[in-house]
Each structure stands twice: as structure tokens, then as C-alpha cells.
Design a protein around this motif. Structure first.
Motif, PDB file in Angstrom:
ATOM      1  N   PHE A 112       0.832  -1.192   0.000  1.00 10.49           N
ATOM      2  CA  PHE A 112       0.000   0.000   0.000  1.00 10.49           C
ATOM      3  C   PHE A 112       0.871   1.248   0.000  1.00 10.49           C
ATOM      4  CE2 PHE A 112      -2.332  -3.291   2.229  1.00 10.49           C
ATOM      5  CZ  PHE A 112      -3.554  -3.272   1.585  1.00 10.49           C
ATOM      6  N   GLY A 113       0.372   2.322  -0.589  1.00 14.21           N
ATOM      7  CA  GLY A 113       1.045   3.606  -0.561  1.00 14.21           C
ATOM      8  C   GLY A 113       0.013   4.713  -0.524  1.00 14.21           C
ATOM      9  N   TYR A 114       0.486   5.929  -0.324  1.00 14.67           N
ATOM     10  CA  TYR A 114      -0.434   7.065  -0.350  1.00 14.67           C
ATOM     11  C   TYR A 114       0.263   8.285  -0.924  1.00 14.67           C
ATOM     12  CZ  TYR A 114       1.857   8.864   3.865  1.00 14.67           C
ATOM     13  OH  TYR A 114       2.772   9.339   4.760  1.00 14.67           O
ATOM     14  N   VAL A 115      -0.539   9.194  -1.445  1.00 16.71           N
ATOM     15  CA  VAL A 115      -0.049  10.455  -1.997  1.00 16.71           C
ATOM     16  C   VAL A 115      -0.905  11.591  -1.453  1.00 16.71           C
ATOM     17  CG1 VAL A 115       0.801   9.474  -4.161  1.00 16.71           C
ATOM     18  CG2 VAL A 115      -1.513  10.363  -4.058  1.00 16.71           C
ATOM     19  N   ASN A 116      -0.365  12.774  -1.514  1.00 14.39           N
ATOM     20  CA  ASN A 116      -1.131  13.975  -1.223  1.00 14.39           C
ATOM     21  C   ASN A 116      -1.332  14.666  -2.571  1.00 14.39           C
ATOM     22  OD1 ASN A 116      -2.144  16.462  -0.527  1.00 14.39           O
ATOM     23  ND2 ASN A 116      -0.881  16.652   1.305  1.00 14.39           N
ATOM     24  N   SER A 117      -2.386  14.297  -3.262  1.00  9.68           N
ATOM     25  CA  SER A 117      -2.597  14.795  -4.622  1.00  9.68           C
ATOM     26  C   SER A 117      -2.797  16.308  -4.652  1.00  9.68           C
ATOM     27  CB  SER A 117      -3.778  14.081  -5.283  1.00  9.68           C
ATOM     28  OG  SER A 117      -4.954  14.280  -4.537  1.00  9.68           O
ATOM     29  N   ALA A 118      -3.409  16.873  -3.621  1.00 10.13           N
ATOM     30  CA  ALA A 118      -3.617  18.325  -3.593  1.00 10.13           C
ATOM     31  C   ALA A 118      -2.271  19.046  -3.538  1.00 10.13           C
ATOM     32  CB  ALA A 118      -4.482  18.712  -2.398  1.00 10.13           C
ATOM     33  N   ALA A 119      -1.336  18.529  -2.746  1.00 11.49           N
ATOM     34  CA  ALA A 119      -0.009  19.158  -2.651  1.00 11.49           C
ATOM     35  C   ALA A 119       0.745  19.016  -3.970  1.00 11.49           C
ATOM     36  CB  ALA A 119       0.789  18.529  -1.511  1.00 11.49           C
ATOM     37  N   ILE A 151       0.577   8.420 -11.027  1.00 14.14           N
ATOM     38  CA  ILE A 151       0.323   7.587  -9.841  1.00 14.14           C
ATOM     39  C   ILE A 151       0.196   6.127 -10.258  1.00 14.14           C
ATOM     40  CG2 ILE A 151      -1.372   7.073  -8.031  1.00 14.14           C
ATOM     41  CD1 ILE A 151      -1.933  10.142  -7.952  1.00 14.14           C
ATOM     42  N   LYS A 152      -0.524   5.883 -11.328  1.00 15.24           N
ATOM     43  CA  LYS A 152      -0.684   4.515 -11.822  1.00 15.24           C
ATOM     44  C   LYS A 152       0.672   3.929 -12.219  1.00 15.24           C
ATOM     45  CE  LYS A 152      -3.006   1.785 -15.362  1.00 15.24           C
ATOM     46  NZ  LYS A 152      -3.806   1.800 -16.561  1.00 15.24           N
ATOM     47  N   ASP A 153       1.496   4.696 -12.919  1.00 13.66           N
ATOM     48  CA  ASP A 153       2.816   4.223 -13.332  1.00 13.66           C
ATOM     49  C   ASP A 153       3.689   3.895 -12.123  1.00 13.66           C
ATOM     50  OD1 ASP A 153       2.021   4.555 -15.959  1.00 13.66           O
ATOM     51  OD2 ASP A 153       3.135   6.436 -16.255  1.00 13.66           O
ATOM     52  N   VAL A 154       3.661   4.755 -11.111  1.00 14.53           N
ATOM     53  CA  VAL A 154       4.440   4.507  -9.890  1.00 14.53           C
ATOM     54  C   VAL A 154       3.958   3.226  -9.221  1.00 14.53           C
ATOM     55  CG1 VAL A 154       4.816   5.353  -7.526  1.00 14.53           C
ATOM     56  CG2 VAL A 154       5.137   6.885  -9.475  1.00 14.53           C
ATOM     57  N   ALA A 155       2.641   3.037  -9.179  1.00 16.91           N
ATOM     58  CA  ALA A 155       2.097   1.823  -8.562  1.00 16.91           C
ATOM     59  C   ALA A 155       2.580   0.583  -9.300  1.00 16.91           C
ATOM     60  CB  ALA A 155       0.572   1.879  -8.549  1.00 16.91           C
ATOM     61  N   GLU A 156       2.504   0.607 -10.613  1.00 17.72           N
ATOM     62  CA  GLU A 156       2.905  -0.563 -11.401  1.00 17.72           C
ATOM     63  C   GLU A 156       4.406  -0.810 -11.318  1.00 17.72           C
ATOM     64  OE1 GLU A 156       1.336   0.280 -15.298  1.00 17.72           O
ATOM     65  OE2 GLU A 156      -0.706  -0.207 -14.699  1.00 17.72           O
ATOM     66  N   GLU A 157       5.198   0.242 -11.369  1.00 13.79           N
ATOM     67  CA  GLU A 157       6.651   0.091 -11.357  1.00 13.79           C
ATOM     68  C   GLU A 157       7.191  -0.345  -9.997  1.00 13.79           C
ATOM     69  OE1 GLU A 157       8.093   3.878 -12.699  1.00 13.79           O
ATOM     70  OE2 GLU A 157       7.230   3.613 -14.707  1.00 13.79           O
ATOM     71  N   ASN A 158       6.464  -0.017  -8.913  1.00 13.57           N
ATOM     72  CA  ASN A 158       6.961  -0.301  -7.579  1.00 13.57           C
ATOM     73  C   ASN A 158       6.160  -1.373  -6.846  1.00 13.57           C
ATOM     74  OD1 ASN A 158       9.175   1.836  -7.110  1.00 13.57           O
ATOM     75  ND2 ASN A 158       7.490   2.964  -8.055  1.00 13.57           N
ATOM     76  N   GLY A 159       5.267  -2.037  -7.536  1.00 12.08           N
ATOM     77  CA  GLY A 159       4.539  -3.162  -6.962  1.00 12.08           C
ATOM     78  C   GLY A 159       3.466  -2.812  -5.949  1.00 12.08           C
ATOM     79  N   PHE A 160       2.901  -1.606  -6.036  1.00  9.92           N
ATOM     80  CA  PHE A 160       1.811  -1.228  -5.138  1.00  9.92           C
ATOM     81  C   PHE A 160       0.498  -1.761  -5.691  1.00  9.92           C
ATOM     82  CE2 PHE A 160       4.933   2.070  -4.164  1.00  9.92           C
ATOM     83  CZ  PHE A 160       4.879   2.089  -2.777  1.00  9.92           C
ATOM     84  N   GLN A 161      -0.278  -2.421  -4.829  1.00 11.39           N
ATOM     85  CA  GLN A 161      -1.611  -2.836  -5.234  1.00 11.39           C
ATOM     86  C   GLN A 161      -2.607  -1.696  -5.053  1.00 11.39           C
ATOM     87  OE1 GLN A 161       0.358  -5.026  -3.385  1.00 11.39           O
ATOM     88  NE2 GLN A 161       0.722  -6.233  -5.217  1.00 11.39           N
ATOM     89  N   PHE A 162      -2.334  -0.852  -4.069  1.00 11.82           N
ATOM     90  CA  PHE A 162      -3.230   0.265  -3.774  1.00 11.82           C
ATOM     91  C   PHE A 162      -2.408   1.506  -3.462  1.00 11.82           C
ATOM     92  CE2 PHE A 162      -5.453  -3.550  -2.388  1.00 11.82           C
ATOM     93  CZ  PHE A 162      -6.662  -3.410  -3.026  1.00 11.82           C
ATOM     94  N   ILE A 163      -2.844   2.646  -4.007  1.00  3.37           N
ATOM     95  CA  ILE A 163      -2.308   3.945  -3.600  1.00  3.37           C
ATOM     96  C   ILE A 163      -3.522   4.814  -3.278  1.00  3.37           C
ATOM     97  CG2 ILE A 163      -1.076   6.027  -4.286  1.00  3.37           C
ATOM     98  CD1 ILE A 163       0.804   4.345  -5.913  1.00  3.37           C
ATOM     99  N   PHE A 164      -3.563   5.278  -2.051  1.00  2.00           N
ATOM    100  CA  PHE A 164      -4.677   6.082  -1.564  1.00  2.00           C
ATOM    101  C   PHE A 164      -4.279   7.549  -1.522  1.00  2.00           C
ATOM    102  CE2 PHE A 164      -5.067   1.902   0.395  1.00  2.00           C
ATOM    103  CZ  PHE A 164      -6.375   1.588   0.115  1.00  2.00           C
ATOM    104  N   ASP A 165      -5.286   8.419  -1.495  1.00  2.00           N
ATOM    105  CA  ASP A 165      -5.009   9.826  -1.288  1.00  2.00           C
ATOM    106  C   ASP A 165      -4.920  10.069   0.212  1.00  2.00           C
ATOM    107  OD1 ASP A 165      -5.159  12.532  -3.059  1.00  2.00           O
ATOM    108  OD2 ASP A 165      -5.761  12.883  -0.989  1.00  2.00           O
ATOM    109  N   GLN A 166      -3.976  10.866   0.620  1.00  2.00           N
ATOM    110  CA  GLN A 166      -3.724  11.116   2.036  1.00  2.00           C
ATOM    111  C   GLN A 166      -4.945  11.699   2.737  1.00  2.00           C
ATOM    112  OE1 GLN A 166      -0.408  13.716   2.669  1.00  2.00           O
ATOM    113  NE2 GLN A 166      -0.358  13.383   4.857  1.00  2.00           N
ATOM    114  N   ASN A 167      -5.767  12.428   2.010  1.00  2.00           N
ATOM    115  CA  ASN A 167      -6.930  13.075   2.617  1.00  2.00           C
ATOM    116  C   ASN A 167      -7.972  12.091   3.132  1.00  2.00           C
ATOM    117  OD1 ASN A 167      -5.856  15.612   2.076  1.00  2.00           O
ATOM    118  ND2 ASN A 167      -6.753  15.656   0.043  1.00  2.00           N
TER     119      ASN A 167
END
Length: 168
Positions: free
Chosen positions: A26-33, A131-147
Motif C-alpha cells: 500500500f502507498g499514499y499520496v497527497n494529490s492536492a499538494a 500515480i498509476k505508473d508509480v504503482a505498477e513500477e513499484n509493486g503497489f496494489q493500492f495507492i490512496f489519497d492522504q486526505n
């Protein structure tokens, strides 16, 4: 013997489920930032603000003209220059212009909204693709928004990876 077999099956099922959960990343991003730092977003916001000011200026001009015409009509009515029928006709003309101004305001909101979608839509797609590319390249099944997260470990923050992908 049957109960031992059932217990063994349940233990195996739980072990398989636990193994599957541990394998997920799992990972997360702050898309607004991320969006706030993008020069494209700043440029789009400036363009939207300019359009909005231009339309507001036109609407304000229409409103001021209507107020002047309303004042002129009141003066004509008070001085007795208009017959009752002429007063009614002039009042109807002013009401029609009020409706036109209201329609212009609605159209103005639509124009700004459409322009926002036109300018920001491709930027949002670009960020989502990164975000999708980062998920695929780094093996993340899920990336959520921090909010939407109540708790997250800093080690799962993928903002820098997404920013790097966008910079390419």
C-alpha cells in the motif's frame, strides 16, 4: 477426526488469507499538494481567474446599465412623461433585461466550469497516470489519497516518486 480435519482446514484457510494480505503493498499520496506545486495548475488557475474577471466585468456593466435605465424610467414616471401603458411596456422591457442578466450569470458559471474542465482535466489525467505508473513500477496494489487516511506511515508516502514521474 472430522473436527480435527475441520480445524486443520480453517487454519490453512487463515494462513492463506494472512499470506495474501502480507503480500499486498500500500502507498499514499497527497494529490492536492502535488497539484499545487505544478506550474500547469498555476497557469490554468491564472487563465480561469482572467476569464472570470472578464465575464464579471461584462455582467457588472449590464447590471449598471439596467440600474441607470430603471432610474431613468422612475424619473419619467414621476414627471408624468409616460402614459400607464407606456410605463407597463417599459417595465416589461426592464424585467426582460433582468432575466437576460440572470441567464448571463448562469451562462458565465457554465463557461467558467467548462473552461476549468478543459484546462485542468488533462492535468488531472497526467497526475493520475503518474500515480498509476508509480504503482505498477513499484509493486503497489493500492495507492490512496492522504486526505482519506486516518493513519499512515511516512514510509508509505509515494509523493516523491509521483513528482519524479511527472518531472520526466
Amino acid at each position: 477426526m472430522k473436527s480435527l480435519l475441520k480445524i486443520t482446514c480453517l487454519v490453512a484457510l487463515f494462513a492463506a488469507t494472512a499470506g495474501t494480505l502480507q503480500a499486498q503493498k500500500f502507498g499514499y499520496v497527497n494529490s492536492a499538494a502535488i497539484l499545487a506545486e505544478m506550474p500547469e495548475v498555476k497557469q490554468a488557475d491564472a487563465n480561469l481567474e482572467a476569464l472570470q474577471k472578464q465575464l464579471q466585468k461584462k455582467g457588472q456593466s449590464m447590471l449598471e446599465q439596467l440600474q441607470q435605465d430603471y432610474g431613468a424610467l422612475q424619473q419619467k414616471v414621476q414627471s408624468g412623461d409616460l402614459s400607464p401603458k407606456q410605463q407597463e411596456e417599459e417595465a416589461q422591457k426592464l424585467q426582460k433585461r433582468e432575466q437576460e442578466i440572470a441567464a448571463f450569470e448562469q451562462d458565465m458559471r457554465k463557461q467558467v466550469s467548462d473552461k476549468r474542465e478543459e484546462l485542468l482535466g488533462p492535468i488531472y489525467e497526467k497526475v493520475n497516470q503518474a500515480i498509476k505508473d508509480v504503482a505498477e513500477e513499484n509493486g503497489f496494489q493500492f495507492i490512496f489519497d492522504q486526505n482519506v487516511l486516518l493513519y499512515a506511515e511516512d514510509s508509505q508516502n509515494v509523493n516523491d516518486l509521483v513528482k519524479a514521474k511527472l518531472a520526466n
